[in-house]
Design a protein around this motif. Structure first.
Motif, PDB file in Angstrom:
ATOM      1  N   SER A  64       0.974  -1.184   0.017  1.00  0.00           N
ATOM      2  CA  SER A  64      -0.093   0.076   0.123  1.00  0.00           C
ATOM      3  C   SER A  64       0.897   1.265  -0.025  1.00  0.00           C
ATOM      4  O   SER A  64       2.014   1.209   0.378  1.00  0.00           O
ATOM      5  CB  SER A  64      -0.900   0.221   1.303  1.00  0.00           C
ATOM      6  OG  SER A  64      -0.169   0.157   2.377  1.00  0.00           O
ATOM      7  N   GLY A  65       0.170   2.211  -0.401  1.00  0.00           N
ATOM      8  CA  GLY A  65       1.258   3.344  -0.218  1.00  0.00           C
ATOM      9  C   GLY A  65       0.565   4.828  -1.049  1.00  0.00           C
ATOM     10  O   GLY A  65      -0.520   4.489  -1.785  1.00  0.00           O
ATOM     11  N   ASP A  66       1.141   5.684  -1.259  1.00  0.00           N
ATOM     12  CA  ASP A  66       0.391   7.046  -1.913  1.00  0.00           C
ATOM     13  C   ASP A  66       1.134   7.329  -3.026  1.00  0.00           C
ATOM     14  O   ASP A  66       0.890   8.276  -3.686  1.00  0.00           O
ATOM     15  CB  ASP A  66       0.248   8.235  -0.911  1.00  0.00           C
ATOM     16  CG  ASP A  66       1.619   8.373  -0.449  1.00  0.00           C
ATOM     17  OD1 ASP A  66       2.637   7.855  -0.613  1.00  0.00           O
ATOM     18  OD2 ASP A  66       1.506   9.464   0.355  1.00  0.00           O
ATOM     19  N   VAL A  67       2.179   6.322  -3.435  1.00  0.00           N
ATOM     20  CA  VAL A  67       2.822   6.709  -4.609  1.00  0.00           C
ATOM     21  C   VAL A  67       2.792   6.079  -5.806  1.00  0.00           C
ATOM     22  O   VAL A  67       2.891   4.462  -5.750  1.00  0.00           O
ATOM     23  CB  VAL A  67       4.561   6.768  -4.418  1.00  0.00           C
ATOM     24  CG1 VAL A  67       5.358   6.900  -5.860  1.00  0.00           C
ATOM     25  CG2 VAL A  67       5.224   7.412  -3.168  1.00  0.00           C
ATOM     26  N   THR A  68       2.012   6.556  -6.785  1.00  0.00           N
ATOM     27  CA  THR A  68       1.574   6.054  -8.067  1.00  0.00           C
ATOM     28  C   THR A  68       3.001   5.080  -8.991  1.00  0.00           C
ATOM     29  O   THR A  68       3.674   5.709  -9.103  1.00  0.00           O
ATOM     30  CB  THR A  68       0.931   6.835  -8.933  1.00  0.00           C
ATOM     31  OG1 THR A  68      -0.282   7.377  -8.306  1.00  0.00           O
ATOM     32  CG2 THR A  68       0.270   6.008 -10.070  1.00  0.00           C
ATOM     33  N   LEU A  69       2.664   3.973  -9.142  1.00  0.00           N
ATOM     34  CA  LEU A  69       3.607   3.314  -9.946  1.00  0.00           C
ATOM     35  C   LEU A  69       3.686   3.601 -11.326  1.00  0.00           C
ATOM     36  O   LEU A  69       2.628   3.646 -11.817  1.00  0.00           O
ATOM     37  CB  LEU A  69       3.866   1.883  -9.793  1.00  0.00           C
ATOM     38  CG  LEU A  69       3.963   1.146  -8.318  1.00  0.00           C
ATOM     39  CD1 LEU A  69       3.786  -0.318  -8.414  1.00  0.00           C
ATOM     40  CD2 LEU A  69       5.237   1.322  -8.187  1.00  0.00           C
ATOM     41  N   ALA A  70       4.842   4.266 -12.026  1.00  0.00           N
ATOM     42  CA  ALA A  70       4.851   4.469 -13.113  1.00  0.00           C
ATOM     43  C   ALA A  70       5.054   3.252 -14.240  1.00  0.00           C
ATOM     44  O   ALA A  70       5.463   2.389 -13.595  1.00  0.00           O
ATOM     45  CB  ALA A  70       6.131   5.261 -13.445  1.00  0.00           C
TER      46      ALA A  70
END
Length: 130
Positions: A64-70
């Motif tokens: 989980s987390g708030d950084v979108t995977l490129a």
């Protein structure tokens, strides 16, 4: 018959690895050994982007987390950093040479959604929890 032989070969050889980004759209951290580097030459002092290639076989990522995977990060396991960050470059080279697992804090994705940057690293992985 051919499919079962191939499946058996993959199971015995251990060469098939599920990636730690499989099924993820966001994450904050990834722990991985360094598989390799893609380094651009320095042109007229310009700040180029270099890329660290994560080891898909040894990585683990926060679920989980708030950084979108490129897209390139998710599909090819690359993270970027600026050539001017010589300390980070040195730490990554050292980790690659010694086989040390690093903890990468993932930064935001590039404007073109190609790759995530490295916000910072913890070397070795898990050192902050000791």
């Amino acid at each position: 018959m051919r499919t079962s032989i191939l499946t058996l070969f993959i199971a015995i050889s251990g060469t098939a690895h599920a990636g730690c980004f499989d099924g993820l759209t966001t994450s904050n951290t990834v722990m991985s050994k360094v598989r390799g580097l893609y380094v651009h030459p320095d042109y007229d002092g310009e700040d180029q982007l270099h890329y660290v290639i994560l080891d898909k076989a040894s990585c683990s990522a926060s679920k989980s987390g708030d950084v979108t995977l490129a897209s390139t990060t998710k599909n090819h396991y690359y993270l970027s950093f600026k050539s001017s960050d010589e300390f980070l470059y040195s730490a990554i080279l050292s980790a690659q040479a010694t086989g040390t697992t690093l903890e990468f804090r993932m930064g935001q994705k590039a404007q073109d959604n190609s790759v995530n940057s490295i916000a910072y690293i913890i070397s070795p992985s898990g050192a902050r929890s000791q």
